[in-house]
Write a protein that holds these residues in place. Structure first.
Motif, PDB file in Angstrom:
ATOM      1  N   VAL A 133       0.826  -1.212   0.000  1.00 34.14           N
ATOM      2  CA  VAL A 133       0.000   0.000   0.000  1.00 34.14           C
ATOM      3  C   VAL A 133       0.861   1.263   0.000  1.00 34.14           C
ATOM      4  O   VAL A 133       0.575   2.213  -0.732  1.00 34.14           O
ATOM      5  N   ARG A 134       1.897   1.295   0.803  1.00 30.47           N
ATOM      6  CA  ARG A 134       2.695   2.525   0.936  1.00 30.47           C
ATOM      7  C   ARG A 134       3.327   2.966  -0.381  1.00 30.47           C
ATOM      8  O   ARG A 134       3.112   4.098  -0.813  1.00 30.47           O
ATOM      9  N   PRO A 135       4.122   2.125  -1.037  1.00 31.63           N
ATOM     10  CA  PRO A 135       4.704   2.591  -2.305  1.00 31.63           C
ATOM     11  C   PRO A 135       3.649   2.791  -3.396  1.00 31.63           C
ATOM     12  O   PRO A 135       3.775   3.697  -4.223  1.00 31.63           O
ATOM     13  N   LEU A 136       2.606   1.977  -3.390  1.00 36.15           N
ATOM     14  CA  LEU A 136       1.551   2.123  -4.395  1.00 36.15           C
ATOM     15  C   LEU A 136       0.828   3.459  -4.231  1.00 36.15           C
ATOM     16  O   LEU A 136       0.594   4.181  -5.208  1.00 36.15           O
ATOM     17  N   LEU A 137       0.491   3.822  -3.012  1.00 36.08           N
ATOM     18  CA  LEU A 137      -0.168   5.100  -2.754  1.00 36.08           C
ATOM     19  C   LEU A 137       0.761   6.264  -3.088  1.00 36.08           C
ATOM     20  O   LEU A 137       0.333   7.254  -3.699  1.00 36.08           O
ATOM     21  N   ALA A 138       2.024   6.157  -2.702  1.00 33.48           N
ATOM     22  CA  ALA A 138       2.979   7.229  -2.994  1.00 33.48           C
ATOM     23  C   ALA A 138       3.102   7.444  -4.500  1.00 33.48           C
ATOM     24  O   ALA A 138       3.113   8.586  -4.980  1.00 33.48           O
ATOM     25  N   GLU A 139       3.166   6.355  -5.257  1.00 33.60           N
ATOM     26  CA  GLU A 139       3.259   6.485  -6.713  1.00 33.60           C
ATOM     27  C   GLU A 139       1.982   7.091  -7.280  1.00 33.60           C
ATOM     28  O   GLU A 139       2.029   7.949  -8.161  1.00 33.60           O
ATOM     29  N   ALA A 140       0.831   6.663  -6.784  1.00 33.13           N
ATOM     30  CA  ALA A 140      -0.446   7.190  -7.277  1.00 33.13           C
ATOM     31  C   ALA A 140      -0.555   8.692  -7.014  1.00 33.13           C
ATOM     32  O   ALA A 140      -1.040   9.447  -7.870  1.00 33.13           O
ATOM     33  N   LEU A 141      -0.102   9.130  -5.851  1.00 33.69           N
ATOM     34  CA  LEU A 141      -0.151  10.560  -5.533  1.00 33.69           C
ATOM     35  C   LEU A 141       0.830  11.348  -6.398  1.00 33.69           C
ATOM     36  O   LEU A 141       0.507  12.443  -6.875  1.00 33.69           O
ATOM     37  N   TYR A 142       2.013  10.795  -6.597  1.00 35.39           N
ATOM     38  CA  TYR A 142       2.974  11.462  -7.479  1.00 35.39           C
ATOM     39  C   TYR A 142       2.411  11.546  -8.896  1.00 35.39           C
ATOM     40  O   TYR A 142       2.450  12.598  -9.535  1.00 35.39           O
ATOM     41  N   ARG A 143       1.859  10.450  -9.377  1.00 33.88           N
ATOM     42  CA  ARG A 143       1.291  10.426 -10.729  1.00 33.88           C
ATOM     43  C   ARG A 143       0.160  11.449 -10.844  1.00 33.88           C
ATOM     44  O   ARG A 143       0.068  12.187 -11.825  1.00 33.88           O
ATOM     45  N   ALA A 144      -0.703  11.514  -9.842  1.00 32.47           N
ATOM     46  CA  ALA A 144      -1.802  12.483  -9.863  1.00 32.47           C
ATOM     47  C   ALA A 144      -1.256  13.906  -9.916  1.00 32.47           C
ATOM     48  O   ALA A 144      -1.766  14.751 -10.657  1.00 32.47           O
TER      49      ALA A 144
END
Length: 156
Positions: A133-144
Motif C-alpha cells: 500500500v505505501r509505495p503504491l499510494l505514494a506512486e499514485a499521488l505522485y502520478r496524480a
C-alpha cells in the motif's frame, strides 16, 4: 499543504521504504509527502480484534494534525482513476488543509476512524500484500500531481 500517509506498522521490508521514499522524494516542495508510522497492536495478545483496532485507532488519532482532511484506505472505498485523483488533489490544494491518508493494520481500521473520514479510497479490487500500500499510494499521488502539471510521467 502536506500529504501524510499515516500507516499502522513499522519495520517494513527495505523495498517498501525504498519505493515510498522514491516517490516522496519526487514530490514538489509545496506538496511534500510524509510517512507517519504507528505501532501495530501485537496480534499475540489474545485481545479481541475490535480492541486491537481501537488501540491502533487511538495511536492514529494521536499523530493526526488537528485540522486535516482524513482519507481512509479501505477495500470498500471508492475507486478513483488517476485523472479523478488528480482532480481531488487540485481541490484539496485549493482548500489548503493537510490531507492524511490513513492505512490500517492487518485487521483494517476501527469503525470510529472510518466514520470520522471525509473520504474512503480503494487502491485496487485485488487483494494485495499490506506492505504494498505505501509505495503504491505514494506512486499514485505522485502520478496524480504530474497530471495536474501536464508532466510527461503519466500517459493516457
Amino acid at each position: 499543504m502536506k500529504l501524510l500517509v499515516v500507516a499502522v506498522g513499522h519495520r517494513m521490508p527495505a523495498w517498501v521504504d525504498a519505493g515510498f521514499d522514491e516517490f516522496a522524494r519526487r514530490m514538489p516542495r509545496e506538496l511534500p509527502l510524509q510517512l507517519i508510522e504507528v505501532k501495530a497492536e501485537p496480534r499475540t495478545s489474545g485481545k479481541p480484534v475490535e480492541a486491537m483496532m481501537a488501540a491502533e485507532a487511538a495511536r492514529i488519532e494521536a499523530v493526526l494534525p488537528p485540522r486535516c482532511r482524513r482519507v481512509v484506505l479501505d477495500e470498500r472505498g471508492g475507486d478513483r482513476t488517476t485523472a479523478a485523483l488528480a482532480r481531488r488533489l487540485e481541490a484539496w490544494q485549493g482548500e489548503g488543509e493537510d490531507v492524511a491518508f490513513i492505512v490500517g493494520g492487518p485487521d483494517g481500521l476501527a469503525p470510529s476512524l472510518k466514520a470520522s473520514a471525509a473520504e474512503s479510497l480503494r487502491l485496487s479490487s485485488l487483494t494485495l500484500p499490506h506492505a504494498l500500500v505505501r509505495p503504491l499510494l505514494a506512486e499514485a499521488l505522485y502520478r496524480a500531481w504530474t497530471v495536474t502539471r501536464n508532466h510527461p510521467y503519466h500517459r493516457e
